[in-house]
Design a protein around this motif. Structure first.
Motif, PDB file in Angstrom:
ATOM      1  N   GLY A 181       0.827  -1.201   0.000  1.00 57.85           N
ATOM      2  CA  GLY A 181       0.000   0.000   0.000  1.00 57.85           C
ATOM      3  C   GLY A 181       0.858   1.245   0.000  1.00 57.85           C
ATOM      4  O   GLY A 181       1.812   1.345   0.768  1.00 57.85           O
ATOM      5  N   ALA A 182       0.523   2.201  -0.871  1.00 61.47           N
ATOM      6  CA  ALA A 182       1.292   3.447  -0.962  1.00 61.47           C
ATOM      7  C   ALA A 182       0.362   4.642  -0.873  1.00 61.47           C
ATOM      8  O   ALA A 182      -0.726   4.649  -1.471  1.00 61.47           O
ATOM      9  CB  ALA A 182       2.083   3.500  -2.265  1.00 61.47           C
ATOM     10  N   SER A 183       0.788   5.652  -0.124  1.00 64.79           N
ATOM     11  CA  SER A 183       0.048   6.903  -0.060  1.00 64.79           C
ATOM     12  C   SER A 183       0.019   7.554  -1.431  1.00 64.79           C
ATOM     13  O   SER A 183       1.006   7.497  -2.191  1.00 64.79           O
ATOM     14  CB  SER A 183       0.719   7.845   0.953  1.00 64.79           C
ATOM     15  OG  SER A 183       0.269   9.161   0.796  1.00 64.79           O
ATOM     16  N   GLU A 184      -1.101   8.203  -1.760  1.00 64.32           N
ATOM     17  CA  GLU A 184      -1.221   8.836  -3.068  1.00 64.32           C
ATOM     18  C   GLU A 184      -0.222   9.978  -3.245  1.00 64.32           C
ATOM     19  O   GLU A 184       0.053  10.402  -4.364  1.00 64.32           O
ATOM     20  CB  GLU A 184      -2.649   9.354  -3.287  1.00 64.32           C
ATOM     21  CG  GLU A 184      -2.927   9.684  -4.742  1.00 64.32           C
ATOM     22  CD  GLU A 184      -4.378  10.034  -5.011  1.00 64.32           C
ATOM     23  OE1 GLU A 184      -4.711  10.259  -6.178  1.00 64.32           O
ATOM     24  OE2 GLU A 184      -5.169  10.079  -4.043  1.00 64.32           O
ATOM     25  N   ASP A 185       0.365  10.449  -2.143  1.00 69.43           N
ATOM     26  CA  ASP A 185       1.389  11.494  -2.228  1.00 69.43           C
ATOM     27  C   ASP A 185       2.517  11.086  -3.177  1.00 69.43           C
ATOM     28  O   ASP A 185       3.137  11.936  -3.806  1.00 69.43           O
ATOM     29  CB  ASP A 185       1.990  11.759  -0.843  1.00 69.43           C
ATOM     30  CG  ASP A 185       0.977  12.281   0.145  1.00 69.43           C
ATOM     31  OD1 ASP A 185       0.826  13.507   0.252  1.00 69.43           O
ATOM     32  OD2 ASP A 185       0.318  11.463   0.799  1.00 69.43           O
ATOM     33  N   PHE A 186       2.779   9.783  -3.263  1.00 68.82           N
ATOM     34  CA  PHE A 186       3.938   9.315  -4.028  1.00 68.82           C
ATOM     35  C   PHE A 186       3.606   8.902  -5.455  1.00 68.82           C
ATOM     36  O   PHE A 186       4.510   8.554  -6.214  1.00 68.82           O
ATOM     37  CB  PHE A 186       4.590   8.138  -3.306  1.00 68.82           C
ATOM     38  CG  PHE A 186       5.244   8.531  -2.015  1.00 68.82           C
ATOM     39  CD1 PHE A 186       6.393   9.297  -2.015  1.00 68.82           C
ATOM     40  CD2 PHE A 186       4.699   8.150  -0.810  1.00 68.82           C
ATOM     41  CE1 PHE A 186       7.000   9.678  -0.830  1.00 68.82           C
ATOM     42  CE2 PHE A 186       5.292   8.522   0.379  1.00 68.82           C
ATOM     43  CZ  PHE A 186       6.449   9.291   0.374  1.00 68.82           C
ATOM     44  N   VAL A 187       2.335   8.936  -5.838  1.00 70.98           N
ATOM     45  CA  VAL A 187       1.968   8.484  -7.177  1.00 70.98           C
ATOM     46  C   VAL A 187       2.607   9.347  -8.254  1.00 70.98           C
ATOM     47  O   VAL A 187       2.992   8.857  -9.320  1.00 70.98           O
ATOM     48  CB  VAL A 187       0.426   8.457  -7.329  1.00 70.98           C
ATOM     49  CG1 VAL A 187       0.025   8.215  -8.773  1.00 70.98           C
ATOM     50  CG2 VAL A 187      -0.154   7.355  -6.445  1.00 70.98           C
ATOM     51  N   LEU A 188       2.723  10.644  -7.990  1.00 71.13           N
ATOM     52  CA  LEU A 188       3.283  11.555  -8.979  1.00 71.13           C
ATOM     53  C   LEU A 188       4.792  11.718  -8.841  1.00 71.13           C
ATOM     54  O   LEU A 188       5.388  12.577  -9.485  1.00 71.13           O
ATOM     55  CB  LEU A 188       2.595  12.920  -8.887  1.00 71.13           C
ATOM     56  CG  LEU A 188       1.085  12.921  -9.129  1.00 71.13           C
ATOM     57  CD1 LEU A 188       0.532  14.334  -9.022  1.00 71.13           C
ATOM     58  CD2 LEU A 188       0.743  12.318 -10.475  1.00 71.13           C
ATOM     59  N   THR A 189       5.431  10.908  -7.998  1.00 67.16           N
ATOM     60  CA  THR A 189       6.890  10.901  -7.911  1.00 67.16           C
ATOM     61  C   THR A 189       7.410   9.762  -8.782  1.00 67.16           C
ATOM     62  O   THR A 189       6.690   9.220  -9.625  1.00 67.16           O
ATOM     63  CB  THR A 189       7.351  10.700  -6.457  1.00 67.16           C
ATOM     64  OG1 THR A 189       7.044   9.358  -6.053  1.00 67.16           O
ATOM     65  CG2 THR A 189       6.668  11.683  -5.520  1.00 67.16           C
ATOM     66  N   ARG A 190       8.659   9.363  -8.548  1.00 61.92           N
ATOM     67  CA  ARG A 190       9.247   8.292  -9.344  1.00 61.92           C
ATOM     68  C   ARG A 190       9.123   6.935  -8.648  1.00 61.92           C
ATOM     69  O   ARG A 190       9.870   6.002  -8.946  1.00 61.92           O
ATOM     70  CB  ARG A 190      10.703   8.633  -9.650  1.00 61.92           C
ATOM     71  CG  ARG A 190      10.815   9.893 -10.530  1.00 61.92           C
ATOM     72  CD  ARG A 190      12.222  10.414 -10.628  1.00 61.92           C
ATOM     73  NE  ARG A 190      13.080   9.521 -11.378  1.00 61.92           N
ATOM     74  CZ  ARG A 190      14.404   9.706 -11.505  1.00 61.92           C
ATOM     75  NH1 ARG A 190      14.967  10.742 -10.939  1.00 61.92           N
ATOM     76  NH2 ARG A 190      15.119   8.847 -12.198  1.00 61.92           N
TER      77      ARG A 190
ATOM     78  N   ARG B 243      14.451   9.444  -5.025  1.00 67.18           N
ATOM     79  CA  ARG B 243      13.566   9.521  -6.182  1.00 67.18           C
ATOM     80  C   ARG B 243      12.123   9.775  -5.766  1.00 67.18           C
ATOM     81  O   ARG B 243      11.272  10.027  -6.615  1.00 67.18           O
ATOM     82  CB  ARG B 243      13.661   8.230  -7.000  1.00 67.18           C
ATOM     83  CG  ARG B 243      14.963   8.117  -7.775  1.00 67.18           C
ATOM     84  CD  ARG B 243      14.935   6.952  -8.738  1.00 67.18           C
ATOM     85  NE  ARG B 243      15.182   5.692  -8.059  1.00 67.18           N
ATOM     86  CZ  ARG B 243      15.128   4.506  -8.659  1.00 67.18           C
ATOM     87  NH1 ARG B 243      14.808   4.416  -9.928  1.00 67.18           N
ATOM     88  NH2 ARG B 243      15.389   3.403  -7.991  1.00 67.18           N
ATOM     89  N   LEU B 244      11.856   9.714  -4.470  1.00 67.02           N
ATOM     90  CA  LEU B 244      10.487   9.936  -3.990  1.00 67.02           C
ATOM     91  C   LEU B 244      10.251  11.421  -3.769  1.00 67.02           C
ATOM     92  O   LEU B 244       9.854  11.876  -2.690  1.00 67.02           O
ATOM     93  CB  LEU B 244      10.224   9.145  -2.712  1.00 67.02           C
ATOM     94  CG  LEU B 244      10.333   7.623  -2.888  1.00 67.02           C
ATOM     95  CD1 LEU B 244      10.092   6.928  -1.562  1.00 67.02           C
ATOM     96  CD2 LEU B 244       9.357   7.116  -3.939  1.00 67.02           C
ATOM     97  N   ARG B 245      10.497  12.173  -4.809  1.00 69.51           N
ATOM     98  CA  ARG B 245      10.238  13.612  -4.823  1.00 69.51           C
ATOM     99  C   ARG B 245       9.378  13.935  -6.024  1.00 69.51           C
ATOM    100  O   ARG B 245       9.294  13.144  -6.969  1.00 69.51           O
ATOM    101  CB  ARG B 245      11.545  14.408  -4.903  1.00 69.51           C
ATOM    102  CG  ARG B 245      12.429  14.242  -3.696  1.00 69.51           C
ATOM    103  CD  ARG B 245      13.703  15.065  -3.841  1.00 69.51           C
ATOM    104  NE  ARG B 245      14.587  14.906  -2.690  1.00 69.51           N
ATOM    105  CZ  ARG B 245      14.509  15.631  -1.590  1.00 69.51           C
ATOM    106  NH1 ARG B 245      13.584  16.576  -1.499  1.00 69.51           N
ATOM    107  NH2 ARG B 245      15.340  15.434  -0.598  1.00 69.51           N
ATOM    108  N   ARG B 246       8.756  15.076  -5.991  1.00 66.80           N
ATOM    109  CA  ARG B 246       7.933  15.482  -7.124  1.00 66.80           C
ATOM    110  C   ARG B 246       8.810  15.705  -8.334  1.00 66.80           C
ATOM    111  O   ARG B 246       9.874  16.286  -8.268  1.00 66.80           O
ATOM    112  CB  ARG B 246       7.177  16.762  -6.790  1.00 66.80           C
ATOM    113  CG  ARG B 246       6.137  17.135  -7.815  1.00 66.80           C
ATOM    114  CD  ARG B 246       4.964  16.164  -7.821  1.00 66.80           C
ATOM    115  NE  ARG B 246       4.173  16.256  -6.609  1.00 66.80           N
ATOM    116  CZ  ARG B 246       3.495  15.253  -6.084  1.00 66.80           C
ATOM    117  NH1 ARG B 246       3.551  14.067  -6.623  1.00 66.80           N
ATOM    118  NH2 ARG B 246       2.782  15.425  -4.994  1.00 66.80           N
ATOM    119  N   GLY B 247       8.388  15.210  -9.500  1.00 63.43           N
ATOM    120  CA  GLY B 247       9.116  15.461 -10.730  1.00 63.43           C
ATOM    121  C   GLY B 247       9.759  14.223 -11.294  1.00 63.43           C
ATOM    122  O   GLY B 247       9.775  13.177 -10.725  1.00 63.43           O
TER     123      GLY B 247
END
Length: 287
Positions: A95-104, A283-287
């Motif tokens: 399970g992953a928080s949606e915060d990380f969906v738009l990261t790498r 890599r768990l940053r935006r962009g």
């Protein structure tokens, strides 16, 4: 030339920017962490961290070492698995928080599936609070999510500041309640935002509730109001609300990996994926 244990320690310090937190993550003494970093700096002949009594920052050489360290450790683990004949297999409910969906994060998961083709990976994307509930109920084996304030469990992946964000043209109106864009309960950032406003005695009203991060982003971009969000994960098209707006401080937030407490066949795959996420933490940053 480079000791894998020293490289793992280097990555932990680089991701947490703290020798103390890196020691806790790795289960080592802080003196051992310092020793590993010093020996790696001796081996490279370069200073990898600029540090004083208050802060730890990567130097330019340290930034370069990040990529090398990850690749060295990745090849090291591949070689170890090949020659020992150990293969990770089984079903893994992650399970992953949606915060990380738009990261790498998807890149990390893709690499994990390539390295461990015999693992049946099932991904659930949800609110952090919901993920913790599902983990406690035995419905998930591993969770990457925000840490609840009352819960000390979890391996630290990111330590960040919660900030107020909004559309670029949004302006506060001091004579009206703060318009809030929030996740539904049990959203952790929702609770933190409401608690902070209550402590300040500031009136507020909810103008948008959505279980989808994309829904919240759309509302914020439309100028409906403000939302609490991790400073390092601010979505494109949104900006941090300046301090002069007078909104209360939201404090810090930890993103952690938490393993299920039940012993199952998923333990091996869960530990392998956790290691991949910790190694690729930057890599768990935006962009």
């Amino acid at each position: 030339m480079y000791d894998p244990s020293q490289l793992r320690t280097f990555l932990a310090v680089a991701q947490t920017l703290s020798f103390t937190r890196a020691a806790r993550r790795l289960g080592l003494r802080q003196s051992t962490v310092s020793q590993h970093v010093r020996r790696l700096e001796d081996a490279t002949g370069r200073t990898l961290f600029a540090r004083d009594t208050h802060s730890v920052e990567l130097t330019e050489d340290g930034e370069a070492m990040l990529g090398f360290a990850r690749r060295i450790l990745e090849v090291h683990e591949q070689a170890t698995a090949f020659f020992t004949g150990t293969r990770v297999r089984g079903r893994l409910r992650f399970g992953a928080s949606e915060d990380f969906v738009l990261t790498r994060l998807p890149e990390i998961l893709e690499g994990f599936r390539y390295e461990h083709p015999e693992v049946d990976l099932e991904l659930t994307v949800e609110l952090s609070g919901t993920l913790h509930e599902q983990l406690s109920a035995g419905k998930l084996d591993l969770v990457l999510a925000k840490r609840r304030p009352e819960d000390p469990r979890g391996e630290l992946v990111r330590h960040d500041q919660l900030v107020w964000i909004a559309g670029e043209r949004w302006r506060p109106d001091p004579d009206r309640p703060v318009p809030l864009i929030v996740y539904p309960p049990p959203g952790i950032t929702r609770a933190r935002a409401l608690e902070a406003l209550e402590r300040q005695g500031r009136a507020w009203r909810i103008v948008c509730t959505s279980g989808s991060l994309n829904g919240l982003i759309a509302a914020a971009r439309a100028g409906l109001g403000v939302m609490a969000h991790s400073r390092g994960l601010i979505p494109p098209g949104l900006v941090r609300v300046p301090d002069r707006a007078g909104l209360p401080e939201l404090g810090q937030v930890d993103f952690v990996l938490v393993h299920g407490h039940r012993r199952t066949a998923a333990q091996g795959p869960a530990h392998a994926l956790a290691a991949a996420i910790l190694a690729g933490g930057e890599r768990l940053r935006r962009g």
